[in-house]
Scaffold this active site. Sequence first.
Site, mmCIF file in Angstrom:
data_model
loop_
_atom_site.group_PDB
_atom_site.id
_atom_site.type_symbol
_atom_site.label_atom_id
_atom_site.label_comp_id
_atom_site.label_asym_id
_atom_site.label_seq_id
_atom_site.Cartn_x
_atom_site.Cartn_y
_atom_site.Cartn_z
ATOM 1 N N LEU A 1 -13.790 7.347 1.443
ATOM 2 C CA LEU A 1 -14.258 7.686 0.746
ATOM 3 C C LEU A 1 -15.523 7.675 0.284
ATOM 4 C CD1 LEU A 1 -15.109 11.124 0.558
ATOM 5 C CD2 LEU A 1 -13.085 11.322 -1.576
ATOM 6 N N TYR B 1 -1.493 -1.861 10.937
ATOM 7 C CA TYR B 1 -1.621 -1.652 9.664
ATOM 8 C C TYR B 1 -1.176 -1.206 8.539
ATOM 9 C CZ TYR B 1 -3.967 -1.752 5.001
ATOM 10 O OH TYR B 1 -3.798 -1.953 3.334
ATOM 11 N N ARG C 1 -6.240 13.109 -3.146
ATOM 12 C CA ARG C 1 -5.216 11.526 -3.484
ATOM 13 C C ARG C 1 -5.758 10.800 -4.459
ATOM 14 N NH1 ARG C 1 -5.130 12.639 1.293
ATOM 15 N NH2 ARG C 1 -5.198 11.395 3.407
ATOM 16 N N LYS D 1 2.136 -4.011 6.639
ATOM 17 C CA LYS D 1 2.219 -3.954 5.127
ATOM 18 C C LYS D 1 4.120 -3.076 4.812
ATOM 19 C CE LYS D 1 -1.687 -4.629 3.137
ATOM 20 N NZ LYS D 1 -1.557 -5.379 2.357
ATOM 21 N N SER E 1 0.847 -1.162 0.127
ATOM 22 C CA SER E 1 0.453 0.038 0.140
ATOM 23 C C SER E 1 1.366 1.270 -0.192
ATOM 24 C CB SER E 1 -0.672 0.015 1.344
ATOM 25 O OG SER E 1 -0.929 1.411 1.423
ATOM 26 N N ASP F 1 -4.401 11.102 9.141
ATOM 27 C CA ASP F 1 -4.019 12.170 7.560
ATOM 28 C C ASP F 1 -3.141 13.365 7.371
ATOM 29 O OD1 ASP F 1 -6.825 9.950 6.778
ATOM 30 O OD2 ASP F 1 -7.348 11.925 6.666
HETATM 31 P P1 NAD Z 1 -11.252 -7.183 1.013
HETATM 32 O O1 NAD Z 1 -10.836 -7.552 2.231
HETATM 33 O O2 NAD Z 1 -12.215 -7.201 0.080
HETATM 34 O O3 NAD Z 1 -10.383 -8.778 -0.143
HETATM 35 C C1 NAD Z 1 -9.357 -9.206 1.200
HETATM 36 C C2 NAD Z 1 -9.876 -11.022 1.538
HETATM 37 O O4 NAD Z 1 -8.979 -11.723 2.058
HETATM 38 C C3 NAD Z 1 -11.417 -11.478 2.228
HETATM 39 O O5 NAD Z 1 -12.019 -11.652 0.797
HETATM 40 C C4 NAD Z 1 -10.928 -11.867 3.241
HETATM 41 O O6 NAD Z 1 -11.893 -12.212 3.332
HETATM 42 C C5 NAD Z 1 -9.792 -12.581 3.040
HETATM 43 N N1 NAD Z 1 -9.140 -12.732 4.322
HETATM 44 C C6 NAD Z 1 -8.535 -12.146 4.700
HETATM 45 N N2 NAD Z 1 -8.070 -12.821 6.027
HETATM 46 C C7 NAD Z 1 -7.036 -14.087 5.777
HETATM 47 C C8 NAD Z 1 -6.924 -15.531 5.985
HETATM 48 N N3 NAD Z 1 -6.377 -15.217 6.998
HETATM 49 N N4 NAD Z 1 -7.527 -16.398 4.869
HETATM 50 C C9 NAD Z 1 -7.926 -16.382 4.134
HETATM 51 N N5 NAD Z 1 -8.665 -15.563 3.324
HETATM 52 C C10 NAD Z 1 -8.379 -14.071 4.338
HETATM 53 O O7 NAD Z 1 -9.946 -6.385 1.009
HETATM 54 P P2 NAD Z 1 -8.961 -5.620 -0.611
HETATM 55 O O8 NAD Z 1 -9.886 -3.925 -0.468
HETATM 56 O O9 NAD Z 1 -9.730 -6.627 -1.737
HETATM 57 O O10 NAD Z 1 -8.004 -6.217 -0.568
HETATM 58 C C11 NAD Z 1 -6.968 -6.932 -0.786
HETATM 59 C C12 NAD Z 1 -5.585 -6.165 -0.577
HETATM 60 O O11 NAD Z 1 -5.050 -5.562 -1.352
HETATM 61 C C13 NAD Z 1 -4.904 -5.545 0.961
HETATM 62 O O12 NAD Z 1 -4.173 -7.299 1.102
HETATM 63 C C14 NAD Z 1 -5.225 -5.304 1.775
HETATM 64 O O13 NAD Z 1 -4.329 -4.353 2.469
HETATM 65 C C15 NAD Z 1 -5.050 -4.205 0.270
HETATM 66 N N6 NAD Z 1 -4.336 -3.017 0.232
HETATM 67 C C16 NAD Z 1 -6.051 -3.191 -0.076
HETATM 68 C C17 NAD Z 1 -6.153 -1.077 0.247
HETATM 69 C C18 NAD Z 1 -8.250 -0.886 -0.791
HETATM 70 O O14 NAD Z 1 -8.159 0.555 -0.533
HETATM 71 N N7 NAD Z 1 -8.601 -1.850 -0.820
HETATM 72 C C19 NAD Z 1 -5.230 -0.676 -0.610
HETATM 73 C C20 NAD Z 1 -3.680 -0.878 -0.044
HETATM 74 C C21 NAD Z 1 -3.594 -2.355 -0.315
HETATM 75 C C1 UD1 Z 2 -7.150 4.605 3.348
HETATM 76 C C2 UD1 Z 2 -5.532 4.796 5.077
HETATM 77 C C3 UD1 Z 2 -5.119 4.039 4.042
HETATM 78 C C4 UD1 Z 2 -5.012 2.669 3.172
HETATM 79 C C5 UD1 Z 2 -6.401 3.459 2.109
HETATM 80 C C6 UD1 Z 2 -6.440 2.138 1.088
HETATM 81 C C7 UD1 Z 2 -6.497 5.793 6.509
HETATM 82 C C8 UD1 Z 2 -6.000 6.779 7.761
HETATM 83 N N1 UD1 Z 2 -5.583 5.511 5.736
HETATM 84 O O1 UD1 Z 2 -6.173 6.167 2.869
HETATM 85 O O2 UD1 Z 2 -4.056 3.566 4.878
HETATM 86 O O3 UD1 Z 2 -4.112 2.147 2.319
HETATM 87 O O4 UD1 Z 2 -7.039 4.074 3.142
HETATM 88 O O5 UD1 Z 2 -7.235 2.941 0.673
HETATM 89 O O6 UD1 Z 2 -7.881 5.544 7.483
HETATM 90 N N2 UD1 Z 2 -12.569 11.315 3.991
HETATM 91 C C9 UD1 Z 2 -13.856 12.101 4.136
HETATM 92 N N3 UD1 Z 2 -14.766 11.938 4.753
HETATM 93 C C10 UD1 Z 2 -15.204 10.366 4.575
HETATM 94 C C11 UD1 Z 2 -13.690 9.656 4.344
HETATM 95 C C12 UD1 Z 2 -13.007 9.957 3.699
HETATM 96 O O7 UD1 Z 2 -13.101 13.023 3.544
HETATM 97 O O8 UD1 Z 2 -15.880 10.228 5.238
HETATM 98 C C13 UD1 Z 2 -11.428 11.709 2.819
HETATM 99 C C14 UD1 Z 2 -10.105 11.416 4.024
HETATM 100 O O9 UD1 Z 2 -9.475 12.109 5.014
HETATM 101 C C15 UD1 Z 2 -8.994 11.832 2.598
HETATM 102 C C16 UD1 Z 2 -9.587 10.911 1.378
HETATM 103 O O10 UD1 Z 2 -11.516 11.263 1.735
HETATM 104 O O11 UD1 Z 2 -8.834 13.046 2.587
HETATM 105 C C17 UD1 Z 2 -9.492 9.341 1.018
HETATM 106 O O12 UD1 Z 2 -9.674 8.489 2.681
HETATM 107 P P1 UD1 Z 2 -10.216 7.034 2.471
HETATM 108 O O13 UD1 Z 2 -10.742 6.825 1.250
HETATM 109 O O14 UD1 Z 2 -10.078 6.419 3.900
HETATM 110 O O15 UD1 Z 2 -7.859 6.798 1.603
HETATM 111 P P2 UD1 Z 2 -7.106 7.614 2.591
HETATM 112 O O16 UD1 Z 2 -7.183 8.732 3.393
HETATM 113 O O17 UD1 Z 2 -5.898 8.159 1.825
#
Ligand code: NAD
Ligand code: UD1
Length: 338
Positions: free
Chosen positions: A200, A149, A231, A153, A124, A295
């Site tokens: 968001l 969290y 972002r 990573k 991430s 943030d």
């Molecule tokens: P998500 O929660 O939708 O998907 C993760 C999946 O992993 C889920 O289906 C969950 O059931 C499964 N899981 C969790 N723990 C497990 C375990 N111990 N064994 C087997 N399955 C397990 O999340 P996502 O948004 O699809 O994210 C996927 C990956 O990307 C995650 O590692 C997350 O940290 C990373 N990531 C996500 C974002 C984001 O904004 N969505 C941003 C940066 C990184």
């Molecule tokens: C968040 C996580 C980050 C993670 C990422 C995954 C936090 C502090 N950080 O990042 O670790 O990797 O999600 O996508 O949670 N916002 C609002 N109102 C809301 C929600 C968000 O104003 O109800 C604003 C936030 O202040 C930010 C932007 O929207 O400026 C994006 O927020 P968000 O979607 O939560 O993502 P990140 O903060 O970038």
Amino acid sequence: MAILITGGCGYIGSHTVIEMVKAGYDVVILDNFYNSKPEALRRTRELAGRDVPFYECDIRDAEGLRRIFREQSIDAVIHFAGLKAVGESVQKPLAYYDNNVGGTVVLCQVMAEFGCKRMVFSSSATVYGMNNPSPLKEDMPTGAVTNPYGRTKYIIEEILKDVCVSDKDWSVVLLRYFNPIGAHESGRIGEDPNGIPNNLMPYITQVAIGKLPRLSVYGDDYDTHDGTGVRDYIHVVDLAAGHVKAVDYALGHSGAEVFNLGTGNGYSVLDLVHAFEKASGVAIPYAIAPRRAGDIATCYSDPSKAERVLGWKAARGVDEMCRDSWRWQSGNPRGYDQ
Ligand code: NAD
Ligand code: UD1
């Protein structure tokens, strides 16, 4: 030859399964349904056009993993499985270290037992921490993270780099995602958060369907063009396509390599609200609220390394991201719950 996708029923995993199948890969899905539903698997298989093998398994269960490696010929793993809620990780740090870090160690041990040493890992942008200026580049210092969290990573990135140093047969691609939003263009799969969304876009879409009354904009006094946080939003299907390129790369290289997956464009909270209103035709009531702890003002990528080395570039703009998020949410107001 198949690719194991851990967390393949989740938001990013389900979209990646479809892109991998489209690219001609055989895939095997593993998930424990901790944060996903069987209905997501059903629809993903439907969109993939085939009955992709699935194992309900926890990545911390070494015996369960061994069964998969015995029954399937796995060449590489795309590792999404993990917990991802920042606030929850502050409340339950041990659960995050156990699941994310412990689970990854068990997974790597079993992979090594079976001679499978290629992995694409979901990292991430959070690993860049608070101190680096945007655009963020892969060689900037990492580790100044502000919550458990993010620390999982960072720690997993370091563990995987150590593994590659110890054994030259390992090939690991660390993908640093920026802010994935959007959904598959069919509107059949998308992000289905439990409870009140933290991020968001799902918050905006739930306001748009009337499930939540208004958006709180966390801070309007940042040093950005309109005072709200900036972002790098990326369409989840572009992100999924980046994984296909990363697997291609991992299969032909060794060592650890890091790539940003972002668009390189920064949008503020209000920019996204207005883009969403335009794409959906629905007004989003909002109120300015205090800043959210942890943030930063601005976070966007320099995505040029992924383009240069992987031949990958995000193709979808913010209007498409908003349109597809809205198609998913409006067509599935209760997510995967029928
Ligand atoms: P998500 O929660 O939708 O998907 C993760 C999946 O992993 C889920 O289906 C969950 O059931 C499964 N899981 C969790 N723990 C497990 C375990 N111990 N064994 C087997 N399955 C397990 O999340 P996502 O948004 O699809 O994210 C996927 C990956 O990307 C995650 O590692 C997350 O940290 C990373 N990531 C996500 C974002 C984001 O904004 N969505 C941003 C940066 C990184
Ligand atoms: C968040 C996580 C980050 C993670 C990422 C995954 C936090 C502090 N950080 O990042 O670790 O990797 O999600 O996508 O949670 N916002 C609002 N109102 C809301 C929600 C968000 O104003 O109800 C604003 C936030 O202040 C930010 C932007 O929207 O400026 C994006 O927020 P968000 O979607 O939560 O993502 P990140 O903060 O970038």
